[in-house]
Design a protein around this motif. Structure first.
Motif, mmCIF file in Angstrom:
data_model
loop_
_atom_site.group_PDB
_atom_site.id
_atom_site.type_symbol
_atom_site.label_atom_id
_atom_site.label_comp_id
_atom_site.label_asym_id
_atom_site.label_seq_id
_atom_site.Cartn_x
_atom_site.Cartn_y
_atom_site.Cartn_z
ATOM 1 N N SER A 109 8.652 12.175 -1.726
ATOM 2 C CA SER A 109 9.779 12.596 -2.564
ATOM 3 C C SER A 109 9.753 11.956 -3.947
ATOM 4 O O SER A 109 10.032 12.612 -4.952
ATOM 5 C CB SER A 109 11.115 12.256 -1.880
ATOM 6 O OG SER A 109 11.249 12.971 -0.670
ATOM 7 N N ILE A 110 9.417 10.663 -4.018
ATOM 8 C CA ILE A 110 9.552 9.944 -5.298
ATOM 9 C C ILE A 110 8.324 9.118 -5.665
ATOM 10 O O ILE A 110 8.342 8.396 -6.664
ATOM 11 C CB ILE A 110 10.790 9.017 -5.281
ATOM 12 C CG1 ILE A 110 10.722 8.061 -4.072
ATOM 13 C CG2 ILE A 110 12.071 9.810 -5.274
ATOM 14 C CD1 ILE A 110 11.770 6.980 -4.089
ATOM 15 N N GLY A 111 7.243 9.192 -4.874
ATOM 16 C CA GLY A 111 6.033 8.448 -5.223
ATOM 17 C C GLY A 111 5.919 7.129 -4.474
ATOM 18 O O GLY A 111 6.736 6.794 -3.611
ATOM 19 N N TRP A 112 4.890 6.354 -4.838
ATOM 20 C CA TRP A 112 4.509 5.156 -4.095
ATOM 21 C C TRP A 112 5.403 3.921 -4.277
ATOM 22 O O TRP A 112 5.538 3.122 -3.331
ATOM 23 C CB TRP A 112 3.074 4.763 -4.475
ATOM 24 C CG TRP A 112 2.025 5.501 -3.706
ATOM 25 C CD1 TRP A 112 1.239 6.520 -4.157
ATOM 26 C CD2 TRP A 112 1.646 5.280 -2.347
ATOM 27 N NE1 TRP A 112 0.388 6.956 -3.163
ATOM 28 C CE2 TRP A 112 0.618 6.200 -2.033
ATOM 29 C CE3 TRP A 112 2.072 4.400 -1.362
ATOM 30 C CZ2 TRP A 112 0.019 6.264 -0.789
ATOM 31 C CZ3 TRP A 112 1.473 4.454 -0.115
ATOM 32 C CH2 TRP A 112 0.466 5.374 0.164
ATOM 33 N N PRO A 113 5.962 3.646 -5.463
ATOM 34 C CA PRO A 113 6.540 2.315 -5.695
ATOM 35 C C PRO A 113 7.579 1.847 -4.678
ATOM 36 O O PRO A 113 7.459 0.742 -4.131
ATOM 37 C CB PRO A 113 7.141 2.451 -7.098
ATOM 38 C CG PRO A 113 6.267 3.462 -7.763
ATOM 39 C CD PRO A 113 5.932 4.451 -6.688
ATOM 40 N N LEU A 114 8.620 2.650 -4.414
ATOM 41 C CA LEU A 114 9.654 2.207 -3.471
ATOM 42 C C LEU A 114 9.097 2.022 -2.063
ATOM 43 O O LEU A 114 9.378 0.998 -1.421
ATOM 44 C CB LEU A 114 10.834 3.177 -3.478
ATOM 45 C CG LEU A 114 11.983 2.826 -2.504
ATOM 46 C CD1 LEU A 114 12.545 1.445 -2.800
ATOM 47 C CD2 LEU A 114 13.096 3.875 -2.577
ATOM 48 N N PRO A 115 8.295 2.959 -1.509
ATOM 49 C CA PRO A 115 7.704 2.702 -0.189
ATOM 50 C C PRO A 115 6.842 1.439 -0.152
ATOM 51 O O PRO A 115 6.816 0.746 0.867
ATOM 52 C CB PRO A 115 6.852 3.958 0.058
ATOM 53 C CG PRO A 115 7.500 5.015 -0.752
ATOM 54 C CD PRO A 115 8.032 4.327 -1.973
ATOM 55 N N LEU A 116 6.145 1.135 -1.261
ATOM 56 C CA LEU A 116 5.347 -0.098 -1.300
ATOM 57 C C LEU A 116 6.244 -1.334 -1.211
ATOM 58 O O LEU A 116 5.912 -2.296 -0.495
ATOM 59 C CB LEU A 116 4.508 -0.147 -2.573
ATOM 60 C CG LEU A 116 3.180 0.607 -2.545
ATOM 61 C CD1 LEU A 116 2.500 0.536 -3.912
ATOM 62 C CD2 LEU A 116 2.255 0.058 -1.465
ATOM 63 N N VAL A 117 7.377 -1.314 -1.930
ATOM 64 C CA VAL A 117 8.326 -2.428 -1.849
ATOM 65 C C VAL A 117 8.829 -2.576 -0.406
ATOM 66 O O VAL A 117 8.910 -3.695 0.138
ATOM 67 C CB VAL A 117 9.511 -2.210 -2.815
ATOM 68 C CG1 VAL A 117 10.594 -3.271 -2.609
ATOM 69 C CG2 VAL A 117 9.031 -2.242 -4.261
ATOM 70 N N ALA A 118 9.151 -1.438 0.228
ATOM 71 C CA ALA A 118 9.629 -1.475 1.617
ATOM 72 C C ALA A 118 8.536 -1.960 2.564
ATOM 73 O O ALA A 118 8.801 -2.724 3.506
ATOM 74 C CB ALA A 118 10.118 -0.089 2.034
ATOM 75 N N LEU A 119 7.302 -1.533 2.321
ATOM 76 C CA LEU A 119 6.171 -1.947 3.166
ATOM 77 C C LEU A 119 5.923 -3.445 3.041
ATOM 78 O O LEU A 119 5.670 -4.139 4.044
ATOM 79 C CB LEU A 119 4.926 -1.167 2.761
ATOM 80 C CG LEU A 119 3.773 -1.087 3.768
ATOM 81 C CD1 LEU A 119 4.235 -0.493 5.090
ATOM 82 C CD2 LEU A 119 2.641 -0.249 3.180
ATOM 83 N N ILE A 120 5.997 -3.969 1.818
ATOM 84 C CA ILE A 120 5.844 -5.420 1.612
ATOM 85 C C ILE A 120 6.969 -6.168 2.326
ATOM 86 O O ILE A 120 6.743 -7.227 2.935
ATOM 87 C CB ILE A 120 5.831 -5.738 0.101
ATOM 88 C CG1 ILE A 120 4.556 -5.182 -0.541
ATOM 89 C CG2 ILE A 120 5.934 -7.239 -0.138
ATOM 90 C CD1 ILE A 120 4.574 -5.182 -2.061
ATOM 91 N N SER A 121 8.183 -5.605 2.280
ATOM 92 C CA SER A 121 9.318 -6.221 2.979
ATOM 93 C C SER A 121 9.067 -6.275 4.474
ATOM 94 O O SER A 121 9.320 -7.305 5.124
ATOM 95 C CB SER A 121 10.604 -5.441 2.696
ATOM 96 O OG SER A 121 10.898 -5.425 1.333
ATOM 97 N N LEU A 122 8.568 -5.160 5.029
ATOM 98 C CA LEU A 122 8.258 -5.142 6.464
ATOM 99 C C LEU A 122 7.183 -6.178 6.791
ATOM 100 O O LEU A 122 7.275 -6.879 7.811
ATOM 101 C CB LEU A 122 7.786 -3.748 6.876
ATOM 102 C CG LEU A 122 8.856 -2.659 6.974
ATOM 103 C CD1 LEU A 122 8.215 -1.286 7.177
ATOM 104 C CD2 LEU A 122 9.819 -2.952 8.125
ATOM 105 N N GLY A 123 6.156 -6.266 5.933
ATOM 106 C CA GLY A 123 5.110 -7.269 6.151
ATOM 107 C C GLY A 123 5.675 -8.677 6.136
ATOM 108 O O GLY A 123 5.296 -9.526 6.969
ATOM 109 N N TYR A 124 6.601 -8.927 5.208
ATOM 110 C CA TYR A 124 7.232 -10.251 5.156
ATOM 111 C C TYR A 124 8.037 -10.511 6.432
ATOM 112 O O TYR A 124 8.009 -11.621 6.982
ATOM 113 C CB TYR A 124 8.139 -10.343 3.933
ATOM 114 C CG TYR A 124 8.896 -11.651 3.854
ATOM 115 C CD1 TYR A 124 8.271 -12.794 3.376
ATOM 116 C CD2 TYR A 124 10.222 -11.733 4.273
ATOM 117 C CE1 TYR A 124 8.955 -14.012 3.313
ATOM 118 C CE2 TYR A 124 10.912 -12.934 4.219
ATOM 119 C CZ TYR A 124 10.271 -14.072 3.744
ATOM 120 O OH TYR A 124 10.944 -15.264 3.698
#
Length: 586
Positions: A109-124
């Motif tokens: 829907s909106i590209g990579w940036p927000l999912p990447l932030v969420a993915l990094i959060s999940l990794g943390y």
């Protein structure tokens, strides 16, 4: 690929579902919120597919997502007894599919940036216990971590998603109804009548029409793409420099996200996060929004001293009869909306639902009388497709942002970042505000405004509160600064769109946009220095005095930046303007 009739029909399924939630009473959150996501899945995975590969994988993601969301809704009662802990292995797979579906929805829907932030959060969240020092965390059992995010009323089914379901979706439907009819023409006609004959009239028409249209669209990009198709050719045809025409439309359109009532979904998220009634937030936001458009208006006047900015010719302006008729297409629904909120004091979503029915009835009419059958069918298609698509896009953003907020709460990282902001600022308010502003600008460059606001306020809000800001000041400040990236390079979405439409170098457009949009940089700081500016509901006279003072300051600063003055006069104007904002606070 399903036909447009299918998508229009499916859009009306979404419309009926969300309106039914308003009128039917309480529905369990673990039923309504997963069904909200289920209705968004086909739009995010199939409707916007451009290639066969995207379409085929979209069908797979849609089926998997539907299976898991419907499973959560069906088992809502029993899941409540698990208190956010996954007890069965197959539930781990359901949690994984749900999280993966949310990430992919947002990416498409909106590209990579927000999912990447969420993915990094999940990794943390999953591996942060291995990080040494104070920024690690003790660790959370996998079943508890994933369960809190996916089968409890936290994480993706948390408060933010509740706002998307019960409030934002309703106002999106309201906007789709208005846009399908002749409300947009009404906005344009009132702008032409109010400003068309003035110096720089075509640019000022853009400011007024974008302010009005933005109040229901809440999207800078949608605003540029709609009002820009009329205002940009009008400005260039009258000899306006292309860079100025593009910048005017980009800056005016960006104001849609700070103009009540919709505010790009930000106002409704603010209600949930602060507990402050929507009516109070709208009252607080109205003066800053007006001041923003005032600064743009003054900037256009200053540019008129440099260039010969002509007015719109009289034959292009609407007659009084046309104006009255077309204005009714938005005045009647808006009047009902405001009456509902401030008369009997209904909730915003209930008031908007009533207004939706009036807007739906107006689809049967146009400025010449009854709509033709073909026109009516096209309008109904437009409502279904635009409402369904927009609800899905906002759902994708909010569900993904909810992952970040959920991880911050589970791991305690938000508290640690708050401590870092306080220590980094030496316990002083203005350095903390500067750090928060930089964070908002950086995050806003990569993710949508509402998501950037949610993430920034989650980590910086407590720090600002500890340093003396009220909840409303902190939230409005962060929300405004999350919007900076719409006109600030290197990532300035509305500037890119406007520059493309006028075929001008985007850097030239961005440079002028930053001068015209100086209010976007100064007004959030003015709200901190002058708390009375947002106190219209409680101290109206103080709020008016503060607004007038800041209006004068913005006039002086805009003139100093744009008008062809000598350097000494620029310096005096700039100094007096900044003094009015910061040294003579009210």
């Amino acid at each position: 690929m399903p036909s447009k009739y299918f998508w229009a029909g499916f859009g009306f399924v979404s419309i009926i579902f969300h309106l039914t939630l308003i009128f039917s009473g309480l529905v369990p959150n673990l039923v309504s919120r997963p069904l909200h996501m289920a209705l968004a899945l086909p739009w995010a995975f199939i409707f916007i597919s451009n290639t066969p590969l995207q379409r085929y994988t979209g069908y797979v993601f849609t089926l998997l997502g539907l299976a898991t969301t419907l499973w959560v809704a069906y088992n809502a009662n029993s899941l409540g007894d698990q208190y956010g802990y996954i007890s069965e292995n197959y539930q781990l797979w359901i949690a994984a599919v749900l999280l993966l579906s949310v990430l992919e929805m947002a990416r498409r829907s909106i590209g990579w940036p927000l999912p990447l932030v969420a993915l990094i959060s999940l990794g943390y969240g999953l591996f942060g216990q291995y990080i040494p020092g104070e920024f690690g965390h003790p660790g959370t059992p996998l079943g508890s971590f994933l369960g809190t995010l996916t089968i409890a009323e936290g994480g993706i089914w948390g408060k933010l998603t509740g706002v998307s379901v019960s409030i934002v979706a309703i106002f999106v439907i309201f906007g789709a109804m208005l846009n399908a009819g002749e409300a947009g023409q009404g906005f344009m006609n009132i702008a032409l009548t109010a400003a068309g004959r003035l110096r720089g009239g075509a640019a000022k028409v853009s400011v007024i029409s974008s302010a009005l249209f933005g109040s229901i669209s809440g999207s800078a990009s949608a605003n540029v793409a709609s009002t820009g198709t009329i205002t940009l050719p009008a400005m260039t045809k009258l000899g306006y420099p292309k860079s100025l025409a593009g910048a005017t439309e980009a800056v005016a359109s960006s104001g849609g996200q700070i103009m009540p009532p919709l505010m790009g979904a930000g106002a409704f998220v603010m209600v949930e996060l602060t507990g402050i009634p929507y009516q109070s937030i709208m009252m607080a936001a109205i003066f800053p929004a007006i001041l923003y458009f005032w600064a743009v208006w003054v900037g256009i006047d200053a540019f008129a001293l440099r260039y010969d900015l002509k007015a719109v010719s009289k034959d292009q302006q609407p007659s009084r009869r046309t104006l009255l008729i077309t204005c009714s297409f938005f005045m009647i629904p808006f009047g009902i909306l405001l009456w509902g909120m401030f008369g009997p004091a209904y909730t915003p979503q209930f008031s908007a639902s009533i207004a939706i029915f009036s807007a739906a009835l107006l689809l049967f009419f146009n400025s010449k009388g009854l709509s033709r059958k073909k026109q009516l069918i096209e309008r109904i298609e437009s409502v279904g497709i635009n409402a369904g698509k927009q609800i899905a896009m906002i759902a994708s953003i909010i569900l993904c942002a909810s992952i970040v907020v959920g991880v911050l709460a589970i791991t305690g990282l938000g508290v640690k970042i708050t401590s870092l902001i306080i220590s980094g600022s030496g316990g002083m308010l203005w350095p903390a505000i500067l750090l928060t502003a930089i964070a908002c600008l950086i995050l806003g460059m990569e993710v949508p405004t509402t998501a950037a606001y949610v993430i920034c306020i989650s980590v910086a809000g407590p720090a600002l509160a500890q340093l003396g800001l009220s909840a409303l000041q902190a939230h409005l400040f962060v929300f405004w600064f999350a919007l900076l990236s719409t006109i600030t390079p290197p990532v300035c979405g509305s500037v890119f769109i406007a520059a493309g439409m006028v075929k001008e170098n985007w850097l030239k457009v961005a440079g002028i946009a930053m001068m015209l949009g100086v209010g976007l940089y100064l007004i959030p700081l003015a709200m901190v220095a002058n708390p009375s500016l947002i106190a219209l509901g409680s101290s109206p006279w103080l709020a008016i005095a503060s607004a007038l003072k800041i209006a004068l300051a913005l006039y002086l600063i805009s003139m100093a930046l744009i008008a062809p003055f000598k350097y000494i006069k620029r310096a005096v104007y700039l100094g007096v303007g900044l003094t009015l904002i910061f040294a003579l606070a009210i």
